[in-house]
Write a protein that holds these residues in place. Structure first.
Motif, PDB file in Angstrom:
ATOM      1  N   TRP A 231      41.816 -32.659  15.675  1.00 15.50           N
ATOM      2  CA  TRP A 231      40.792 -33.681  15.944  1.00 15.50           C
ATOM      3  C   TRP A 231      39.830 -33.800  14.759  1.00 15.50           C
ATOM      4  O   TRP A 231      39.496 -34.902  14.316  1.00 15.50           O
ATOM      5  CB  TRP A 231      40.050 -33.334  17.237  1.00 15.50           C
ATOM      6  CG  TRP A 231      38.846 -34.206  17.485  1.00 15.50           C
ATOM      7  CD1 TRP A 231      37.542 -33.879  17.277  1.00 15.50           C
ATOM      8  CD2 TRP A 231      38.856 -35.565  17.960  1.00 15.50           C
ATOM      9  NE1 TRP A 231      36.734 -34.935  17.590  1.00 15.50           N
ATOM     10  CE2 TRP A 231      37.509 -35.992  18.018  1.00 15.50           C
ATOM     11  CE3 TRP A 231      39.860 -36.454  18.336  1.00 15.50           C
ATOM     12  CZ2 TRP A 231      37.142 -37.262  18.435  1.00 15.50           C
ATOM     13  CZ3 TRP A 231      39.500 -37.724  18.754  1.00 15.50           C
ATOM     14  CH2 TRP A 231      38.156 -38.126  18.802  1.00 15.50           C
TER      15      TRP A 231
ATOM     16  N   ASP B 297      39.308 -37.019  12.382  1.00 16.63           N
ATOM     17  CA  ASP B 297      37.973 -37.580  12.235  1.00 16.63           C
ATOM     18  C   ASP B 297      37.624 -37.750  10.750  1.00 16.63           C
ATOM     19  O   ASP B 297      37.009 -38.733  10.359  1.00 16.63           O
ATOM     20  CB  ASP B 297      36.963 -36.662  12.927  1.00 16.63           C
ATOM     21  CG  ASP B 297      35.610 -37.321  13.079  1.00 16.63           C
ATOM     22  OD1 ASP B 297      35.569 -38.448  13.595  1.00 16.63           O
ATOM     23  OD2 ASP B 297      34.606 -36.729  12.652  1.00 16.63           O
TER      24      ASP B 297
ATOM     25  N   GLY C 233      38.294 -41.384  10.588  1.00 16.52           N
ATOM     26  CA  GLY C 233      37.098 -41.508  11.405  1.00 16.52           C
ATOM     27  C   GLY C 233      36.063 -42.431  10.786  1.00 16.52           C
ATOM     28  O   GLY C 233      36.378 -43.140   9.835  1.00 16.52           O
ATOM     29  N   PRO C 234      34.833 -42.424  11.310  1.00 17.62           N
ATOM     30  CA  PRO C 234      34.444 -41.532  12.400  1.00 17.62           C
ATOM     31  C   PRO C 234      35.042 -41.986  13.741  1.00 17.62           C
ATOM     32  O   PRO C 234      35.115 -43.167  14.001  1.00 17.62           O
ATOM     33  CB  PRO C 234      32.914 -41.639  12.419  1.00 17.62           C
ATOM     34  CG  PRO C 234      32.609 -42.967  11.815  1.00 17.62           C
ATOM     35  CD  PRO C 234      33.717 -43.263  10.850  1.00 17.62           C
ATOM     36  N   LEU C 235      35.495 -41.006  14.515  1.00 15.52           N
ATOM     37  CA  LEU C 235      36.079 -41.303  15.817  1.00 15.52           C
ATOM     38  C   LEU C 235      35.001 -41.169  16.884  1.00 15.52           C
ATOM     39  O   LEU C 235      34.124 -40.312  16.777  1.00 15.52           O
ATOM     40  CB  LEU C 235      37.226 -40.332  16.100  1.00 15.52           C
ATOM     41  CG  LEU C 235      38.376 -40.331  15.089  1.00 15.52           C
ATOM     42  CD1 LEU C 235      39.321 -39.173  15.360  1.00 15.52           C
ATOM     43  CD2 LEU C 235      39.132 -41.644  15.103  1.00 15.52           C
ATOM     44  N   ASN C 236      35.087 -42.015  17.858  1.00 15.32           N
ATOM     45  CA  ASN C 236      34.088 -42.012  18.938  1.00 15.32           C
ATOM     46  C   ASN C 236      34.437 -40.931  19.961  1.00 15.32           C
ATOM     47  O   ASN C 236      35.358 -41.065  20.740  1.00 15.32           O
ATOM     48  CB  ASN C 236      34.064 -43.397  19.591  1.00 15.32           C
ATOM     49  CG  ASN C 236      32.882 -43.549  20.546  1.00 15.32           C
ATOM     50  OD1 ASN C 236      32.331 -42.555  21.020  1.00 15.32           O
ATOM     51  ND2 ASN C 236      32.523 -44.795  20.806  1.00 15.32           N
ATOM     52  N   GLU C 237      33.685 -39.866  19.904  1.00 14.45           N
ATOM     53  CA  GLU C 237      33.919 -38.696  20.749  1.00 14.45           C
ATOM     54  C   GLU C 237      33.959 -39.053  22.239  1.00 14.45           C
ATOM     55  O   GLU C 237      34.726 -38.480  23.006  1.00 14.45           O
ATOM     56  CB  GLU C 237      32.816 -37.656  20.468  1.00 14.45           C
ATOM     57  CG  GLU C 237      32.994 -36.302  21.127  1.00 14.45           C
ATOM     58  CD  GLU C 237      33.933 -35.352  20.374  1.00 14.45           C
ATOM     59  OE1 GLU C 237      33.910 -35.365  19.125  1.00 14.45           O
ATOM     60  OE2 GLU C 237      34.691 -34.621  21.028  1.00 14.45           O
ATOM     61  N   SER C 238      33.155 -40.050  22.640  1.00 15.84           N
ATOM     62  CA  SER C 238      33.059 -40.341  24.082  1.00 15.84           C
ATOM     63  C   SER C 238      34.286 -41.079  24.616  1.00 15.84           C
ATOM     64  O   SER C 238      34.511 -41.090  25.820  1.00 15.84           O
ATOM     65  CB  SER C 238      31.764 -41.090  24.412  1.00 15.84           C
ATOM     66  OG  SER C 238      31.763 -42.333  23.752  1.00 15.84           O
ATOM     67  N   CYS C 239      35.089 -41.709  23.765  1.00 19.33           N
ATOM     68  CA  CYS C 239      36.357 -42.239  24.282  1.00 19.33           C
ATOM     69  C   CYS C 239      37.557 -41.513  23.671  1.00 19.33           C
ATOM     70  O   CYS C 239      38.645 -42.079  23.546  1.00 19.33           O
ATOM     71  CB  CYS C 239      36.489 -43.740  24.140  1.00 19.33           C
ATOM     72  SG  CYS C 239      35.458 -44.559  22.986  1.00 19.33           S
ATOM     73  N   LYS C 240      37.340 -40.272  23.326  1.00 28.92           N
ATOM     74  CA  LYS C 240      38.389 -39.432  22.753  1.00 28.92           C
ATOM     75  C   LYS C 240      39.675 -39.465  23.574  1.00 28.92           C
ATOM     76  O   LYS C 240      40.766 -39.613  23.035  1.00 28.92           O
ATOM     77  CB  LYS C 240      37.843 -38.002  22.681  1.00 28.92           C
ATOM     78  CG  LYS C 240      38.754 -36.981  22.030  1.00 28.92           C
ATOM     79  CD  LYS C 240      38.014 -35.655  21.910  1.00 28.92           C
ATOM     80  CE  LYS C 240      38.905 -34.564  21.354  1.00 28.92           C
ATOM     81  NZ  LYS C 240      38.160 -33.298  21.197  1.00 28.92           N
TER      82      LYS C 240
END
Ligand SMILES: *[C@@H]1O[C@H](CO)[C@@H](O)[C@H](O)[C@H]1NC(C)=O
Ligand SMILES: *[C@@H]1O[C@H](CO)[C@@H](O)[C@H](O)[C@H]1NC(C)=O
Ligand SMILES: *[C@@H]1O[C@H](CO)[C@@H](O)[C@H](O)[C@H]1NC(C)=O
Ligand SMILES: *[C@@H]1O[C@H](CO)[C@@H](O)[C@H](O)[C@H]1NC(C)=O
Ligand SMILES: *[C@@H]1O[C@H](CO)[C@@H](O)[C@H](O)[C@H]1NC(C)=O
Ligand SMILES: *[C@@H]1O[C@H](CO)[C@@H](O)[C@H](O)[C@H]1NC(C)=O
Ligand SMILES: *[C@@H]1O[C@H](CO)[C@@H](O)[C@H](O)[C@H]1NC(C)=O
Ligand SMILES: *[C@@H]1O[C@H](CO)[C@@H](O)[C@H](O)[C@H]1NC(C)=O
Ligand SMILES: *[C@@H]1O[C@H](CO)[C@@H](O)[C@H](O)[C@H]1NC(C)=O
Ligand SMILES: *[C@@H]1O[C@H](CO)[C@@H](O)[C@H](O)[C@H]1NC(C)=O
Length: 368
Positions: A319, A323, A327-334
């Motif tokens: 992960w 990222d 990324g940056p990847l959105n942690e909340s829709c991981k």
């Protein structure tokens, strides 16, 4: 001087051209025959059969020493043991050789084109010789064969399906007694390609394109079950219009030319495997089985990555890598694009999630 040279050439080519000019057999297009003697009579002074040669109640070997072109050969009944067509260059339709328990040899040393070849050998150590075959629409090969080379084959327009196992279904754990060594030194393009069974080596140095013409879902399916692990090396594969599915006793996977990829990539090693793929853009990834690590150092864009490893796999590390690179990847829709789990026991319960996550098309593909 020049006239003499010309004369010499004419003289030199005369007997050759007499022997090799295409000469159509009689005025009829189609023939049926029951014995070799009948065929010899039909083909006595000719090289081309414009229509069909039908074989009825045929037993024993078939040989056509002088025929170079034929539109079709059909086996209506009987139990052929071998097919020897030493001069044949062109066969305009499908050759269907299945349900023939006595067939053990197909010898086509000069064949360059055949519409489709379907061979199912039931015999022990069968022989298939096709060194000049250059292009074809489809090849389907079943049987207990071991070494198989397609030295001149460049293009298979639709399906190329080879399996030497007792049962060749998707899920069946294969039983195949004879390991086969497969070599395709100039093969460039295939519609969809399936290789399954006991494979000791696989060489595809020039394969660059999988068009998925008339494929159900997978452009490439490798199911490799060996006595030792084999490397999957596809150095030139760059254009793939369909899913890639690689599973089995794999030693390494190398796909250096595959940069962009808009379908599913599924890898299931049976033995511990580190995977590194230079792909930049991809849709769905599904990694299951004995995955030890995954490196996607160039990935910029992807839709979903799903990992379900039987081993102690470091999900957090992947992960973080993703990222960093895409990324940056959105942690909340991981959960939507990254699912990673570890441990054999979880596998069965999660299979459903996998199918849902990867879409119905893929889910259905699994069942075929
Ligand atoms: C094949 O051609 C050779 C040479 O022309 C001839 O001797 C032979 O009889 C032919 N065989 C058949 C089966 O027609
Ligand atoms: C083949 O040619 C020979 C010699 O010209 C002739 O006797 C024979 O009838 C021909 N056979 C056929 C099937 O045409
Ligand atoms: C063909 O040959 C095999 C093996 O000799 C035999 O088992 C089978 O019954 C034969 N089939 C026919 C249709 O003659
Ligand atoms: C396949 O080959 C193996 C090894 O040569 C042999 O033991 C087996 O009986 C063969 N199977 C068939 C169906 O001929
Ligand atoms: C394949 O073979 C056929 C028949 O010889 C020919 O017409 C066709 O152009 C060939 N295609 C390729 C891509 O080589
Ligand atoms: C593949 O063939 C080898 C050698 O005959 C054999 O030891 C091995 O068990 C076979 N593998 C499978 C899956 O049948
Ligand atoms: C890609 O594959 C689909 C079927 O999955 C097919 O309809 C389409 O024609 C293919 N595209 C190309 C460029 O071959
Ligand atoms: C992974 O390895 C373990 C231990 O050898 C084995 O039990 C398991 O079946 C393997 N997984 C796959 C998908 O082959
Ligand atoms: C995977 O890579 C790690 C780190 O480079 C290495 O220690 C390990 O032996 C590799 N495992 C396999 C199965 O190649
Ligand atoms: C991450 O996703 C959540 C839920 O969809 C959304 O509310 C939030 O704005 C997103 N954050 C970023 C930085 O895009």
């Amino acid at each position: 001087m020049r006239l003499f040279a010309l004369l010499l050439r004419v003289v030199a080519t005369l007997p050759l051209s007499l022997g090799t000019t295409a000469q159509q057999c009689s005025s009829r297009e189609d023939y049926t025959a029951r014995t070799q003697a009948e065929i010899d009579k039909i083909t006595q002074n000719c090289t081309t059969i414009a229509g069909e040669l039908g074989l009825v109640d045929w037993s024993g070997p078939l040989t056509l020493p002088n025929i170079t072109r034929i539109n079709s050969i059909t086996l209506y009944s009987g139990n052929i043991t071998s097919i020897e067509l030493p001069a044949l260059e062109y066969l305009g339709s499908n050759l269907l050789l299945t349900d023939l328990p006595s067939l053990r040899r197909v010898y086509l040393p000069r064949l360059e084109y055949i519409e489709g070849l379907y061979v199912d050998f039931a015999s022990d150590a069968p022989e298939l010789h096709l060194p000049k075959l250059t292009n074809t629409s489809s090849i389907y090969l079943r049987g207990n064969f071991s070494d198989q080379s397609f030295d001149s084959l460049r293009r298979v327009e639709k399906k190329f399906d080879i399996c030497n196992a007792v049962s060749c279904g998707y899920y069946s754990r294969m039983e195949a007694y004879t390991p086969m060594s497969l070599s395709f030194p100039v093969l460039e393009s295939v519609g969809s390609f399936i290789v399954a069974g006991n494979v000791s080596s696989l060489s595809l140095p020039e394969l660059s394109t999988l068009t998925c013409r008339e494929c159900d879902w997978a452009a490439l399916q490798l199911k490799l079950y060996g006595s030792s692990r084999i490397p999957v090396d596809l150095p030139k594969l760059s254009s793939v219009n369909g899913s890639l599915n690689i599973r089995g006793d794999i030693d390494s996977i190398s796909l250096p030319s595959l940069q962009e990829y808009t379908r599913e990539l599924i890898i299931t090693p049976y033995e511990p495997l580190n995977i590194t793929l230079p792909v930049e853009k991809a849709e769905d990834f599904l990694f299951t089985g004995n995955i030890t690590s995954i490196q996607l150092p160039n990935i910029k864009d992807f839709t979903r990555i799903h990992i379900d490893s039987d081993l102690d796999f470091d999900c957090d590390e992947l992960w973080e890598d993703l990222d960093r690179t895409s990324g940056p990847l959105n942690e909340s829709c991981k959960e939507e694009y990254f699912q990673c789990s570890v441990g054999v026991s979880c596998y069965a319960g999660r299979l459903q999630t996998v199918a849902v996550a990867l879409g119905l098309v893929l889910g259905m593909g699994f069942l075929t």
